[in-house]
Structure formats: structure tokens, C-alpha cells
Design a protein around this motif. Structure first.
Motif, PDB file in Angstrom:
ATOM      1  N   ASP A   1       2.085   2.766   4.936  1.00 36.42           N
ATOM      2  CA  ASP A   1       1.179   3.149   3.844  1.00 36.42           C
ATOM      3  C   ASP A   1       1.718   4.336   3.035  1.00 36.42           C
ATOM      4  O   ASP A   1       1.020   4.886   2.192  1.00 36.42           O
ATOM      5  CB  ASP A   1      -0.230   3.450   4.386  1.00 36.42           C
TER       6      ASP A   1
ATOM      7  N   GLU B   1      -7.433   6.851   7.896  1.00 32.74           N
ATOM      8  CA  GLU B   1      -7.567   5.673   8.771  1.00 32.74           C
ATOM      9  C   GLU B   1      -9.027   5.240   8.941  1.00 32.74           C
ATOM     10  O   GLU B   1      -9.318   4.096   9.256  1.00 32.74           O
ATOM     11  CB  GLU B   1      -6.944   5.971  10.145  1.00 32.74           C
TER      12      GLU B   1
ATOM     13  N   GLU C   1       0.208   1.665  -5.585  1.00 32.90           N
ATOM     14  CA  GLU C   1       0.744   0.326  -5.861  1.00 32.90           C
ATOM     15  C   GLU C   1      -0.287  -0.596  -6.521  1.00 32.90           C
ATOM     16  O   GLU C   1       0.060  -1.683  -6.967  1.00 32.90           O
ATOM     17  CB  GLU C   1       1.266  -0.303  -4.563  1.00 32.90           C
TER      18      GLU C   1
ATOM     19  N   MET D   1       0.840  -1.213   0.000  1.00 35.35           N
ATOM     20  CA  MET D   1       0.000   0.000   0.000  1.00 35.35           C
ATOM     21  C   MET D   1       0.870   1.257   0.000  1.00 35.35           C
ATOM     22  O   MET D   1       1.793   1.359   0.789  1.00 35.35           O
ATOM     23  CB  MET D   1      -0.890  -0.017   1.251  1.00 35.35           C
ATOM     24  N   ARG D   2       0.625   2.136  -0.944  1.00 34.49           N
ATOM     25  CA  ARG D   2       1.302   3.435  -0.949  1.00 34.49           C
ATOM     26  C   ARG D   2       0.287   4.493  -1.381  1.00 34.49           C
ATOM     27  O   ARG D   2      -0.068   4.563  -2.559  1.00 34.49           O
ATOM     28  CB  ARG D   2       2.493   3.409  -1.908  1.00 34.49           C
ATOM     29  N   TYR D   3      -0.155   5.259  -0.403  1.00 33.30           N
ATOM     30  CA  TYR D   3      -1.133   6.288  -0.739  1.00 33.30           C
ATOM     31  C   TYR D   3      -0.495   7.371  -1.606  1.00 33.30           C
ATOM     32  O   TYR D   3       0.649   7.759  -1.398  1.00 33.30           O
ATOM     33  CB  TYR D   3      -1.685   6.936   0.538  1.00 33.30           C
TER      34      TYR D   3
ATOM     35  N   ASN E   1      -4.415   4.303  -4.009  1.00 41.49           N
ATOM     36  CA  ASN E   1      -3.236   3.472  -3.800  1.00 41.49           C
ATOM     37  C   ASN E   1      -2.400   3.416  -5.074  1.00 41.49           C
ATOM     38  O   ASN E   1      -2.836   2.869  -6.086  1.00 41.49           O
ATOM     39  CB  ASN E   1      -3.688   2.070  -3.377  1.00 41.49           C
TER      40      ASN E   1
ATOM     41  N   ARG F   1       5.308   5.983   7.240  1.00 35.79           N
ATOM     42  CA  ARG F   1       4.501   4.820   7.626  1.00 35.79           C
ATOM     43  C   ARG F   1       4.502   3.764   6.519  1.00 35.79           C
ATOM     44  O   ARG F   1       4.869   4.059   5.377  1.00 35.79           O
ATOM     45  CB  ARG F   1       3.043   5.259   7.882  1.00 35.79           C
TER      46      ARG F   1
ATOM     47  N   SER G   1      -4.293  11.906   7.660  1.00 40.62           N
ATOM     48  CA  SER G   1      -4.167  10.490   8.058  1.00 40.62           C
ATOM     49  C   SER G   1      -5.299  10.061   8.997  1.00 40.62           C
ATOM     50  O   SER G   1      -5.721   8.900   8.958  1.00 40.62           O
ATOM     51  CB  SER G   1      -2.814  10.253   8.708  1.00 40.62           C
TER      52      SER G   1
END
Lengths: 286, 200
Positions: free
Chosen positions: B79, B145, B167, B1-3, B165, B77, B141
């Protein structure tokens, strides 16, 4: 293109960077003389002054912190040059004080192997202290003028000649100093000034061809009358002339005093000018 | 996960709603803008046009602000969101200059917008911020979340921002970057930002 100067690092940081560099340099030269067994009084006062200046620099760094009670956290991330610098400062101060106190109090023979080791460690960390500020600013990608290896070299040479200027000042102050001592100090200082001029010329010369932002920073420096006056004229050329006269005539030793004061003023303003001339990379969609 | 975020520069009208929404959501004080919109010009006279460039934190994959932070207060983080731990930050200001995009601020002291004192709303909002430390855009964030989008994305009246995302090759952000030639700012610095822009 809108260009803006950095405003994060001001007078206090410039002064801190100057004190740390000059202090490291003064200790280094004092230690070398002490190790060689020459000019013992000058050497001891030089080492003492060097440690004091670095300690004052560390206090100024502490004053700048937004959260002073958490100062101990400054050493936690080894990838940061501030953290590395805090280690360099601490080790230098601790080992330097141990060596110096043994030299003054005589509880340890300063020419014995353990004492020499302590002194050498302090000297090595003095070199780290003299160099790290260049790397600290060099790690900032946002300011292209600083983001080069040339800056650390420039700051290192600046630390060398300002440190030596402190030794020269001490020599000029001490009535017991011989003319030979002053002449030797003046010759070494002369060589260091010359090296600093080469380093400054190379740094600015390379920067002019380093892209729009860097060359604009160089123009800011060159157009800054105070920089030209304090760093180049008063800080380098006049001391060079005074020391040349002193060396050639083997007389006029009183000139060592103004020469060293001028060198210190120039050394400080060199760092301040370079910090002030830091133009940030413009963030643009084109 | 990469926002990550995609901002369409053709859609942005420079209304600053994102900036205001960010301030309202995160209660940042005077002079502190976690999100700004730059008004830029391109071309040469007479063929000149204005382009608005919204600038949140780039949430870089290799963030300079994290590597220069001496305390480890700045961290990335899992993410991909970069945050500052206010309990660890010493307020040295190194990251403020260390961020190539200038997206960090030092919250020097607590001041209200309306002269002396603070309004009841400011008192509640500013108590969320510690003074003397660095702060920055968090991609909201606290909302992410909860499965929500950052407030700047939600508030944009022209839907210039897309969040998702990076990714996931099937996510809207990934699709937009691929199909519309999304680009990153100051790519040459090697920080690999998570905010992409679609050409104006």
C-alpha cells in the motif's frame, strides 16, 4: 537558508573507515612484494598488519551497532553498501588469513597456483575494502559533498598512500631493512602522495562548483584549521618534503619514520574532516 | 493502492497540533519526532512571509532508506507505506542519514520526559518501541489498517492535511494534486514522495 551538518557519523566511524582503507592498502602492497619475491619480511609483516587493522575496523563497526546480537543481519540486503562492505571485509579477512598463515606456517607453498589464487582473491577484495567506504558515503543523497563518484576515488587513493605508509613504517622499523628497500618505498610513497594531492585538489575543485551546499562544505573544510594543518601541511606537504630529501640525498633514512607517521595522521583526518564537513540538503518548500 | 498525503501550505498555521498528536498516538520518546513543522521564510526584505512546512515521512515510491538498509529491516508495503521491522534492524544508523528528508531517528535509549524514571503512561507507551533501532512515521499504519486516517490528519484544526489513495484518480488527494498544482519536496532526487504540498 538554515544549513546543518550531519551528526550521525562521528570519530569512531572515521577511524573505522581509515583503518579499513589503510589495512587494505597495506595488505595489497605486502602481497605484491611477496608475489614478486622481494622484501619478504616486510611483505609478510605488511600483510599481517593490514589484516589486523581491517579486523580492528570491523570490530569498531560492530561496536557502533545499536543491536549487536543481530550483527549477522548486516549482510542481508545486497543493494546496501554496508551489506556489500561486510561481504568484502569477510572474504578479505578469511582469504587473507589463509594466505598469510600458509606464508608463515609453510603448510602450502605460497608460490603454488592454489596459494597464489587465494592471495589474489584476498588482494582483489583488499581493493574492494579500500574503495567501498567511498561508495558507502557516496550513496547518501542527503549530503551532496559525499554524493559524488569523486569521493570513492579520493578514499581509494587515500587508502593506497596510507597503506603504503604502513609498509614504509614497517621498513623503517626493521633494522634489517636495506637502504635500497627504504629508498624504493619512499619513491613509491612519493608518487602516491602526489596522486593523492591531485585527487584531493580535483575533489575540492569540482565540489566548489557543485552547488551552494557542496561549496559551503568545501569552505567548512578550508576554514577548518585542523584540516589544513593535519591533512595538507602535516599529512601531505611535510612528508613530501621529507621523502624528497630522503630520495635525493640517498641518506637520512630515519626521516621515513616521521614521514609515515605524518601520512597516517593526515590520512585519518582527511576522512574525519570530510565526514564532519557533510552538510545536509535543506528541505524547503521554496 | 498507494497511500499518500496532501498538505496545503496556505492552510497550515504552524500550531504543531499534528506533532503533539503524533507523539501522543505513537508514544515517541524525547528528541524523536515522527512529524515536525518547520518554520520557514520566503522572499526578501521587506517582502518576507513565514511559511510552515509540516514534515511527516514522505513514504517515497523509490525510498533511499530502503535501498541503503543493510538488513532489509526497512521495507515498502504493497500500500506504499514504508515501515521498519524492529526485529530485523541492527541500529547502524545508515538509513537515518540515508533519508534525504531527515525523517528517521535512531531510538538510542529509553528515557522519560520527566527526569529519572518513567510515568505509568510512558511505561506503557515506550514498551511499544524497541531501543537501539531506527524508527519513523508509519502514516499511523495501525489506524489505516482499521480504515481510519493518520492521527495528524484527524487532529489538524485547519484541515490542512488530506489522506487517500494516490492511484485513484477520483480520490480527494489526486484531485487536489491535479487542480491545485501539488508538488513534491526534493523531487530532483528521484525518490517520488507520496506526500504532496499545495503551494503557499
Amino acid at each position: 537558508m538554515d544549513l546543518e551538518r550531519q551528526d550521525t557519523f562521528g570519530w569512531l566511524i572515521s577511524f573505522e573507515v581509515f583503518l579499513v582503507g589503510a589495512g587494505g592498502g597495506a595488505y595489497l602492497f605486502g602481497f605484491i612484494y611477496h608475489l614478486l619475491g622481494i622484501y619478504q619480511r616486510i611483505a609478510k609483516i605488511g600483510m599481517f598488519t593490514g589484516i589486523c587493522l581491517v579486523m580492528i575496523g570491523a570490530v569498531l563497526l560492530f561496536i557502533e551497532l545499536g543491536k549487536k546480537r543481530r550483527f549477522y543481519r548486516v549482510a542481508f540486503n545486497s543493494s546496501s553498501w554496508i551489506a556489500r562492505g561486510s561481504w568484502f571485509l569477510t572474504i578479505y579477512i578469511v582469504f587473507g588469513l589463509v594466505y598469510l598463515s600458509s606464508a608463515y606456517a609453510g603448510y602450502l607453498d605460497t608460490y603454488s597456483a592454489p596459494a597464489k589464487t587465494i592471495g589474489v582473491i584476498a588482494a582483489l577484495f583488499a581493493i574492494c575494502v579500500m574503495s567501498y567506504t567511498g561508495f558507502l558515503f557516496g550513496a547518501i543523497k542527503r549530503v551532496p559533498l559525499w554524493n559524488s563518484s569523486g569521493l570513492s576515488l579520493l578514499f581509494f587513493f587515500s587508502s593506497l598512500y596510507t597503506g603504503k605508509a604502513i609498509i614504509l613504517l614497517i621498513t623503517a622499523f626493521l633494522e634489517t631493512s636495506s637502504n635500497d628497500a627504504l629508498r624504493l618505498m619512499a619513491i613509491i610513497e612519493f608518487i602516491l602522495i602526489f596522486l593523492q594531492m591531485i585527487a584531493l585538489g580535483s575533489f575540492l575543485g569540482a565540489a566548489v562548483y557543485g552547488g551552494t551546499i557542496v561549496s559551503e562544505s568545501v569552505h567548512l573544510l578550508i576554514r577548518n584549521t585542523l584540516f589544513v594543518l593535519l591533512v595538507i601541511v602535516i599529512g601531505l606537504l611535510i612528508p613530501l618534503g621529507l621523502l624528497s630529501y630522503l630520495i635525493l640525498t640517498n641518506n637520512a633514512f630515519r626521516l621515513a619514520f616521521p614521514a609515515s607517521i605524518f601520512l597516517l595522521i593526515g590520512g585519518f583526518y582527511l576522512r574525519h574532516g570530510i565526514l564532519r564537513a557533510g552538510i545536509r540538503l535543506p528541505v524547503s518548500a521554496f | 493502492m498507494r497511500y499518500g498525503m496532501v498538505i496545503d501550505l496556505r492552510k497550515c498555521i504552524g500550531c504543531h497540533t499534528c506533532t503533539v498528536a503524533c507523539k501522543a498516538e505513537n508514544y515517541t520518546g524525547p528528541g524523536i519526532f515522527w512529524n515536525i513543522v518547520k518554520d520557514q521564510e520566503s522572499g526578501k526584505y521587506p517582502l518576507v512571509r513565514r511559511v510552515f512546512l509540516p514534515l511527516p515521512c514522505m513514504q517515497c515510491e523509490d525510498p533511499s532508506c530502503v535501498s541503503v538498509c543493510p538488513t532489509g529491516a526497512s521495507y515498502r508495503r504493497a500500500d506504499g507505506i514504508i515501515l521498519v521491522d524492529p526485529e530485523k534492524c541492527i541500529g547502524c544508523g545508515y538509513c537515518v542519514e540515508g533519508c534525504p528528508y531527515g525523517r528517521r531517528y535512531l531510538n538510542k535509549k529509553r528515557v522519560g520526559y520527566y527526569g529519572k524514571g518513567e510515568t505509568p503512561n510512558e511505561q506503557i507507551g515506550y514498551s511499544q518501541h524497541e531501543t537501539g533501532v531506527a524508527e519513523k512515521c508509519t502514516f499511523c499504519s495501525h489506524l489505516v489498517e482499521q480504515g481510519k486516517e493518520p492521527v495528524c490528519v484527524k487532529a489538524c484544526p485547519v484541515k490542512a492535511r488530506t489522506f487517500g489513495n494516490l492511484e485513484d484518480p477520483n480520490s480527494e488527494v489526486s484531485q487536489l494534486i491535479t487542480s491545485k498544482k501539488g508538488f513534491q519536496l526534493l523531487k530532483e532526487l528521484g525518490t517520488n514522495p507520496s506526500v504532496f504540498y499545495l503551494p503557499a
